[in-house]
Design a protein around this motif. Structure first.
Motif, PDB file in Angstrom:
ATOM      1  N   GLU A 137     -47.666   6.523 -75.334  1.00 43.05           N
ATOM      2  CA  GLU A 137     -48.462   6.131 -74.167  1.00 43.05           C
ATOM      3  C   GLU A 137     -47.592   5.418 -73.124  1.00 43.05           C
ATOM      4  N   ALA A 138     -46.641   4.610 -73.591  1.00 43.97           N
ATOM      5  CA  ALA A 138     -45.720   3.927 -72.668  1.00 43.97           C
ATOM      6  C   ALA A 138     -44.930   4.961 -71.869  1.00 43.97           C
ATOM      7  N   MET A 139     -44.497   6.030 -72.537  1.00 50.20           N
ATOM      8  CA  MET A 139     -43.765   7.090 -71.829  1.00 50.20           C
ATOM      9  C   MET A 139     -44.636   7.729 -70.758  1.00 50.20           C
ATOM     10  N   TRP A 140     -45.856   8.124 -71.139  1.00 54.78           N
ATOM     11  CA  TRP A 140     -46.708   8.814 -70.153  1.00 54.78           C
ATOM     12  C   TRP A 140     -47.148   7.872 -69.039  1.00 54.78           C
ATOM     13  N   THR A 141     -47.323   6.604 -69.364  1.00 53.53           N
ATOM     14  CA  THR A 141     -47.667   5.629 -68.319  1.00 53.53           C
ATOM     15  C   THR A 141     -46.509   5.493 -67.332  1.00 53.53           C
ATOM     16  N   GLY A 142     -45.298   5.471 -67.850  1.00 54.95           N
ATOM     17  CA  GLY A 142     -44.120   5.409 -66.982  1.00 54.95           C
ATOM     18  C   GLY A 142     -43.995   6.661 -66.128  1.00 54.95           C
ATOM     19  N   ILE A 143     -44.273   7.817 -66.735  1.00 58.98           N
ATOM     20  CA  ILE A 143     -44.202   9.075 -65.979  1.00 58.98           C
ATOM     21  C   ILE A 143     -45.255   9.076 -64.874  1.00 58.98           C
ATOM     22  N   ALA A 144     -46.484   8.690 -65.226  1.00 60.86           N
ATOM     23  CA  ALA A 144     -47.554   8.668 -64.211  1.00 60.86           C
ATOM     24  C   ALA A 144     -47.218   7.696 -63.088  1.00 60.86           C
ATOM     25  N   ALA A 145     -46.576   6.582 -63.433  1.00 67.16           N
ATOM     26  CA  ALA A 145     -46.203   5.600 -62.407  1.00 67.16           C
ATOM     27  C   ALA A 145     -45.186   6.184 -61.434  1.00 67.16           C
ATOM     28  N   LEU A 146     -44.300   7.033 -61.941  1.00 67.71           N
ATOM     29  CA  LEU A 146     -43.284   7.648 -61.080  1.00 67.71           C
ATOM     30  C   LEU A 146     -43.937   8.470 -59.965  1.00 67.71           C
ATOM     31  N   ALA A 147     -45.109   9.041 -60.267  1.00 70.16           N
ATOM     32  CA  ALA A 147     -45.782   9.920 -59.293  1.00 70.16           C
ATOM     33  C   ALA A 147     -46.116   9.187 -57.999  1.00 70.16           C
ATOM     34  N   SER A 148     -46.455   7.913 -58.101  1.00 67.03           N
ATOM     35  CA  SER A 148     -46.849   7.169 -56.901  1.00 67.03           C
ATOM     36  C   SER A 148     -45.852   6.075 -56.541  1.00 67.03           C
ATOM     37  N   ALA A 149     -44.723   6.019 -57.258  1.00 66.43           N
ATOM     38  CA  ALA A 149     -43.770   4.924 -57.051  1.00 66.43           C
ATOM     39  C   ALA A 149     -42.999   5.098 -55.754  1.00 66.43           C
ATOM     40  N   GLY A 150     -42.761   3.987 -55.075  1.00 71.46           N
ATOM     41  CA  GLY A 150     -41.847   3.989 -53.944  1.00 71.46           C
ATOM     42  C   GLY A 150     -40.412   3.893 -54.423  1.00 71.46           C
ATOM     43  N   ARG A 151     -40.227   3.136 -55.513  1.00 73.25           N
ATOM     44  CA  ARG A 151     -38.887   2.917 -56.085  1.00 73.25           C
ATOM     45  C   ARG A 151     -38.928   3.126 -57.590  1.00 73.25           C
ATOM     46  N   VAL A 152     -37.796   3.517 -58.145  1.00 72.22           N
ATOM     47  CA  VAL A 152     -37.706   3.827 -59.573  1.00 72.22           C
ATOM     48  C   VAL A 152     -38.081   2.618 -60.444  1.00 72.22           C
ATOM     49  N   GLY A 153     -37.821   1.411 -59.970  1.00 69.49           N
ATOM     50  CA  GLY A 153     -38.126   0.212 -60.746  1.00 69.49           C
ATOM     51  C   GLY A 153     -39.595   0.069 -61.113  1.00 69.49           C
ATOM     52  N   GLU A 154     -40.466   0.744 -60.380  1.00 67.63           N
ATOM     53  CA  GLU A 154     -41.901   0.659 -60.691  1.00 67.63           C
ATOM     54  C   GLU A 154     -42.233   1.317 -62.035  1.00 67.63           C
ATOM     55  N   VAL A 155     -41.381   2.220 -62.495  1.00 68.56           N
ATOM     56  CA  VAL A 155     -41.591   2.854 -63.803  1.00 68.56           C
ATOM     57  C   VAL A 155     -41.508   1.792 -64.903  1.00 68.56           C
ATOM     58  N   GLY A 156     -40.450   1.008 -64.876  1.00 67.28           N
ATOM     59  CA  GLY A 156     -40.271  -0.029 -65.902  1.00 67.28           C
ATOM     60  C   GLY A 156     -41.375  -1.064 -65.856  1.00 67.28           C
TER      61      GLY A 156
END
Ligand code: MF3
Ligand code: CO
Length: 292
Positions: A137-156
């Motif tokens: 779930e952490a992986m998919w949450t990080g992937i989903a966050a990338l979809a709307s992220a302005g910067r890569v740091g939002e994934v972490g």
């Protein structure tokens, strides 16, 4: 990979290059599906490695881990308290083992990299099932966050929040899940490891902008208990030192002009992304099936 701060500007891929990376990733997804079918008590990790290498070569690709900084195998297979980079060999898998299988290949010069964690046979307990599910779930949450992220740091940041929430929601007495310290994801393309680093937690560095053409691996690694680790004498295997077992999930993902494409998922990520309110990009190979 271990954390080496990659500050160079990420190399952006064209749609044509992403289409080839998608073929590399789709092959890797099929290799993982095959390994999941072969996994059972009594099979050795070395046998799984041989099956993966054979399938990758049969399909006109080459293993990318093999020979990487001297690494001796096609897969990393990390069992129980081993977190990442376990070397396949004579070890026979047992009922209840937690097995993280990490693999990658190169097709027409383009790399893919993905990991899944399985429990062999009957889980030993709810803590083990929770570990594997929360890491996925952490992986998919990080992937989903990338979809709307302005910067890569939002994934972490998104991964950290998910793990915190999972720990808060865990039953009393359950093992606290923590990140393997000092490891994270990375860019990918004509090499397995490129800029940028993709951390699994908040950092002061917000990272590069998320723009079409960016291709990264998102790979949470979680441990039951403190995230301390040591390296085995083989100079590869990372083992948790304070008792707990570990899980590792990873996908390679491309950011395109019309959304994310999960390169190493059978369906390009469509099902798991839509479950999180995100529409996946059109899949250049139109592969059908469920994501891992
Ligand atoms: N998928 C792994 C990672 O990104 C690569 C394993 S390193 C190798 O860390 F040497 F085993 F290839
Ligand atoms: Co990786």
């Amino acid at each position: 990979m271990s954390s080496r701060v990659r500050r160079e500007r990420p190399e952006l891929k064209t749609p044509e290059q992403i289409a080839i990376m998608r073929r590399s990733g789709a092959l890797l997804s099929e290799v993982h599906d095959m390994l999941a079918r072969e996994l059972r008590p009594g099979i050795t990790t070395g046998r799984l490695d041989a099956l993966a290498e054979e399938m990758i070569r049969d399909r006109g690709a080459t293993p990318n881990f093999l020979g990487y900084q001297g690494y001796p195998a096609t897969l990393c297979i990390s069992v129980n308290e081993e977190v990442v980079h376990g070397i396949p060999g004579d070890r026979e898998l047992l009922d209840g083992d937690i097995v993280s299988i990490d693999g990658g290949c190169i097709l027409q010069g383009w790399h893919s990299d993905a990991a899944r964690t399985h429990i062999v046979g009957t889980p030993r307990g709810a803590d083990d099932e929770r570990l594997v599910e929360v890491t996925r779930e952490a992986m998919w949450t990080g992937i989903a966050a990338l979809a709307s992220a302005g910067r890569v740091g939002e994934v972490g940041a998104a991964i950290e929040d998910l793990v915190d929430a999972a720990n808060d929601a865990a039953p009393a007495g359950a093992a606290e899940l923590t990140h393997l310290e000092g490891f994270g994801g990375h860019g990918i393309g004509r090499a397995m490891h490129q800029a940028p680093d993709v951390m699994n937690y908040r950092t002061r560095d917000r990272g590069p902008k998320v723009v079409p053409g960016l291709c990264v691996c998102i790979e949470p690694m979680l441990i039951q208990g403190p995230g301390d680790w040591r390296m085995l004498e083989d100079d590869w295997t990372v083992v948790a030192t304070r008792g707990g077992r570990a899980a590792h999930w990873e996908h390679s993902i491309a950011v395109t002009a019309d959304g994310l494409l999960v390169l190493t998922a059978a369906d390009g990520g469509a099902a798991e992304l839509s479950a999180r309110g995100v529409t996946a990009a059109r899949d250049p190979i139109g592969a059908a099936g469920a994501s891992a």
